[in-house]
Scaffold this motif. Structure first.
Motif, PDB file in Angstrom:
ATOM      1  N   GLU A 154       0.663  -8.453   5.338  1.00  0.00           N
ATOM      2  CA  GLU A 154      -0.819  -7.673   5.341  1.00  0.00           C
ATOM      3  C   GLU A 154      -1.761  -8.525   4.458  1.00  0.00           C
ATOM      4  O   GLU A 154      -2.945  -8.518   4.865  1.00  0.00           O
ATOM      5  CB  GLU A 154      -0.520  -6.547   4.985  1.00  0.00           C
ATOM      6  CG  GLU A 154       0.618  -5.692   5.443  1.00  0.00           C
ATOM      7  CD  GLU A 154       0.138  -5.518   7.038  1.00  0.00           C
ATOM      8  OE1 GLU A 154      -1.179  -5.527   7.343  1.00  0.00           O
ATOM      9  OE2 GLU A 154       0.986  -4.942   7.845  1.00  0.00           O
ATOM     10  N   TYR A 155      -1.438  -9.240   3.323  1.00  0.00           N
ATOM     11  CA  TYR A 155      -2.503  -9.710   2.504  1.00  0.00           C
ATOM     12  C   TYR A 155      -2.728 -11.257   3.251  1.00  0.00           C
ATOM     13  O   TYR A 155      -4.046 -11.442   3.331  1.00  0.00           O
ATOM     14  CB  TYR A 155      -1.572 -10.453   1.227  1.00  0.00           C
ATOM     15  CG  TYR A 155      -2.215 -11.573   0.478  1.00  0.00           C
ATOM     16  CD1 TYR A 155      -3.177 -10.805  -0.486  1.00  0.00           C
ATOM     17  CD2 TYR A 155      -2.000 -12.861   0.421  1.00  0.00           C
ATOM     18  CE1 TYR A 155      -4.063 -11.680  -1.354  1.00  0.00           C
ATOM     19  CE2 TYR A 155      -2.936 -13.781  -0.224  1.00  0.00           C
ATOM     20  CZ  TYR A 155      -3.828 -13.115  -1.295  1.00  0.00           C
ATOM     21  OH  TYR A 155      -4.777 -14.046  -2.025  1.00  0.00           O
ATOM     22  N   ASN A 160      -1.869 -16.919   8.705  1.00  0.00           N
ATOM     23  CA  ASN A 160      -0.448 -16.065   8.642  1.00  0.00           C
ATOM     24  C   ASN A 160       0.226 -16.265   7.311  1.00  0.00           C
ATOM     25  O   ASN A 160      -0.162 -16.910   6.333  1.00  0.00           O
ATOM     26  CB  ASN A 160       0.514 -16.217   9.873  1.00  0.00           C
ATOM     27  CG  ASN A 160       1.007 -17.738   9.744  1.00  0.00           C
ATOM     28  OD1 ASN A 160       1.441 -18.139   8.699  1.00  0.00           O
ATOM     29  ND2 ASN A 160       0.839 -18.475  10.703  1.00  0.00           N
ATOM     30  N   VAL A 161       1.470 -15.311   7.029  1.00  0.00           N
ATOM     31  CA  VAL A 161       1.999 -15.633   5.765  1.00  0.00           C
ATOM     32  C   VAL A 161       2.559 -16.879   5.258  1.00  0.00           C
ATOM     33  O   VAL A 161       2.649 -17.298   4.091  1.00  0.00           O
ATOM     34  CB  VAL A 161       3.141 -14.491   5.699  1.00  0.00           C
ATOM     35  CG1 VAL A 161       4.283 -14.785   6.373  1.00  0.00           C
ATOM     36  CG2 VAL A 161       3.510 -14.296   4.178  1.00  0.00           C
ATOM     37  N   SER A 201      -0.687  -2.190   3.425  1.00  0.00           N
ATOM     38  CA  SER A 201       0.522  -2.169   2.577  1.00  0.00           C
ATOM     39  C   SER A 201       1.235  -0.807   2.390  1.00  0.00           C
ATOM     40  O   SER A 201       2.220  -0.842   2.372  1.00  0.00           O
ATOM     41  CB  SER A 201       0.211  -2.935   1.225  1.00  0.00           C
ATOM     42  OG  SER A 201      -0.154  -3.989   1.274  1.00  0.00           O
ATOM     43  N   GLU A 202       0.398   0.117   2.190  1.00  0.00           N
ATOM     44  CA  GLU A 202       0.938   1.484   2.189  1.00  0.00           C
ATOM     45  C   GLU A 202       1.601   1.683   3.284  1.00  0.00           C
ATOM     46  O   GLU A 202       2.966   2.446   3.545  1.00  0.00           O
ATOM     47  CB  GLU A 202      -0.201   2.500   1.727  1.00  0.00           C
ATOM     48  CG  GLU A 202      -0.682   2.573   0.607  1.00  0.00           C
ATOM     49  CD  GLU A 202      -1.568   3.768   0.263  1.00  0.00           C
ATOM     50  OE1 GLU A 202      -1.993   4.381   1.200  1.00  0.00           O
ATOM     51  OE2 GLU A 202      -1.849   4.279  -0.865  1.00  0.00           O
ATOM     52  N   LYS A 203       0.802   1.480   4.497  1.00  0.00           N
ATOM     53  CA  LYS A 203       1.742   1.777   5.809  1.00  0.00           C
ATOM     54  C   LYS A 203       2.866   1.154   6.285  1.00  0.00           C
ATOM     55  O   LYS A 203       3.808   1.557   6.761  1.00  0.00           O
ATOM     56  CB  LYS A 203       0.393   1.603   6.799  1.00  0.00           C
ATOM     57  CG  LYS A 203      -0.538   2.662   7.081  1.00  0.00           C
ATOM     58  CD  LYS A 203      -1.784   2.067   7.958  1.00  0.00           C
ATOM     59  CE  LYS A 203      -2.985   3.051   7.955  1.00  0.00           C
ATOM     60  NZ  LYS A 203      -4.053   2.494   8.933  1.00  0.00           N
ATOM     61  N   GLU A 236     -10.631  -8.525   3.155  1.00  0.00           N
ATOM     62  CA  GLU A 236     -10.630  -7.075   3.211  1.00  0.00           C
ATOM     63  C   GLU A 236      -9.600  -6.548   2.398  1.00  0.00           C
ATOM     64  O   GLU A 236      -8.471  -6.386   2.753  1.00  0.00           O
ATOM     65  CB  GLU A 236     -10.631  -6.715   4.722  1.00  0.00           C
ATOM     66  CG  GLU A 236     -11.607  -7.247   5.739  1.00  0.00           C
ATOM     67  CD  GLU A 236     -11.429  -7.024   7.062  1.00  0.00           C
ATOM     68  OE1 GLU A 236     -11.916  -5.493   7.243  1.00  0.00           O
ATOM     69  OE2 GLU A 236     -10.840  -7.567   7.829  1.00  0.00           O
ATOM     70  N   ARG A 237     -10.117  -6.003   1.265  1.00  0.00           N
ATOM     71  CA  ARG A 237      -9.268  -5.549   0.218  1.00  0.00           C
ATOM     72  C   ARG A 237      -8.985  -3.979   0.791  1.00  0.00           C
ATOM     73  O   ARG A 237      -7.442  -3.726   0.477  1.00  0.00           O
ATOM     74  CB  ARG A 237      -9.889  -5.312  -1.129  1.00  0.00           C
ATOM     75  CG  ARG A 237      -9.975  -6.628  -1.981  1.00  0.00           C
ATOM     76  CD  ARG A 237     -10.201  -6.482  -3.531  1.00  0.00           C
ATOM     77  NE  ARG A 237     -10.369  -7.719  -4.015  1.00  0.00           N
ATOM     78  CZ  ARG A 237      -9.830  -7.737  -5.327  1.00  0.00           C
ATOM     79  NH1 ARG A 237      -9.654  -6.682  -6.365  1.00  0.00           N
ATOM     80  NH2 ARG A 237      -9.993  -8.931  -5.895  1.00  0.00           N
ATOM     81  N   ASP A 238      -9.567  -3.475   1.447  1.00  0.00           N
ATOM     82  CA  ASP A 238      -9.267  -2.024   1.758  1.00  0.00           C
ATOM     83  C   ASP A 238      -8.092  -2.309   2.769  1.00  0.00           C
ATOM     84  O   ASP A 238      -7.387  -1.572   2.762  1.00  0.00           O
ATOM     85  CB  ASP A 238     -10.500  -1.341   2.212  1.00  0.00           C
ATOM     86  CG  ASP A 238     -11.519  -0.819   1.179  1.00  0.00           C
ATOM     87  OD1 ASP A 238     -10.993  -0.937   0.224  1.00  0.00           O
ATOM     88  OD2 ASP A 238     -12.450  -0.432   1.949  1.00  0.00           O
TER      89      ASP A 238
END
Length: 341
Positions: free
Chosen positions: A103-104, A118-119, A252-254, A244-246
């Motif tokens: 997600e980061y 991508n990661v 991450s929560e999801k 986009e920090r939000d």
């Protein structure tokens, strides 16, 4: 769950190397055997040595300016409820971190070679820690401070009396100290909470050190960018930029909720905490409008937090209002017997 992103501290007093930070993250390994030590990990490897982390981060800084941070620190702090839900399992925490780092990467509004980041473009190393200690800015320390100062003063007087330096009644001084300890609002095992004391309960959290440069040491990827997702024209071409920090925090929560089938309560969501900081009145209206069961759980979470607000940084003109509203809602609900202890 609280997630924070901080740049490397720079300046004359701070090392340009990641060595000091990596050494700090090794503190819980002191005195442990090789079998018991906690290792660094990344997207694919589990047992990464500290010297490897330092070498990789320090060697991935091509063309960065002298005062630019060479790395960023991400801290992921799951709540007691989240940790309890996954039984504080370190393997599950690692699996979650690997999803969170996807997600980061996806939160950068950038492209490399015409494709989204991508990661595998991110060079990072993570470490789980299982303990936390009280710091001077913690609520417990601040509220205990008047008692701690008096206790320290009386203990100093008691030592002087015991050494015969000054006259005094040791029994009386001991009783006064015990009374202050009893009256202190925050205690652990009968001792007033002080800075450096270990916190009780599940305290697992993850520190992540992320290189400013991508894995190829070619592109600069800053989560601290002042630009949100946008496009700008450079040299006649449209270039994407921003982070986009939000999106990172929410997704991450999801990811955690989906991975572990976790039913997140309103008050522990990033959306709710952000609303509290931006619009306290709307936050409390939303809290009041929750369903009966979710509201009970929400109030229990708030009460167990000692009436602490989920967000630590509120504008001064909103703090008093927020606390009064929160206290009024909780007290009214308790009087109505809608919340059970």
């Amino acid at each position: 769950m609280y997630i924070s992103i901080s740049p490397q501290k720079t300046g004359g007093a701070f090392s340009k190397s990641a060595g000091d930070f990596v050494s700090y993250l090794e503190k819980e390994n002191q005195g442990k055997s090789l079998l018991d030590k906690e290792y660094f990990f990344n997207q694919y490897d589990d047992k990464i040595q500290p010297y490897e982390v330092i070498k990789e981060i320090d060697g991935n800084t091509s063309k960065l300016k002298h005062k630019e941070p060479k790395y960023y620190s991400i801290t992921i702090s799951p709540s007691h409820y989240e940790l309890k839900h996954i039984h504080n399992n370190p393997e599950k925490l690692k699996a979650f971190v690997r999803d969170a780092m996807k997600e980061y990467a996806g939160s950068f509004n950038r492209e490399i070679g015409g494709r989204p980041i991508n990661v595998d473009d991110i060079k990072y190393y993570a470490k789980i820690e299982y303990e936390r200690t009280f710091k001077s800015n913690d609520v417990a320390i601040r509220e205990n401070k008047p008692f701690s100062k008096q206790i320290a003063h009386l203990k100093n007087e008691l030592r002087k009396v015991e050494r015969g330096e000054v006259p005094g009644n040791t029994r009386k001084l001991e009783n006064e100290i015990q009374k202050l300890v009893r009256d202190a609002p925050y205690k652990i095992r009968g001792q007033a909470v002080e800075p450096g004391m270990k916190k009780e309960g599940l305290q697992s959290h993850i520190h992540i050190i992320v290189s400013r440069k991508d894995a190829s040491n070619t592109y600069s990827l800053s989560p601290g960018s002042k630009y949100k997702a946008s496009e700008v024209e450079m040299h006649g071409k449209k270039v994407k930029r921003g982070f986009e920090r939000d999106r990172f925090f929410q997704n991450s929560e999801k990811a955690f909720d989906k991975m572990f089938n976790y039913n997140r309560n309103y008050v522990e969501s990033y959306t709710a905490r952000k609303m509290l900081s931006k619009d306290p009145k709307q936050y409390f209206l939303s809290l009041r409008n929750l369903g009966i069961n979710e509201k009970k759980i929400a109030f229990k979470m708030i009460r167990q937090a000692g009436l602490q607000l989920p967000v630590l940084h509120l504008p001064q003109n909103k703090v008093g209002f927020a606390y009064k509203q929160l206290k009024r809602i909780i007290e009214a609900s308790i009087k109505a017997s809608s919340i059970g202890y």
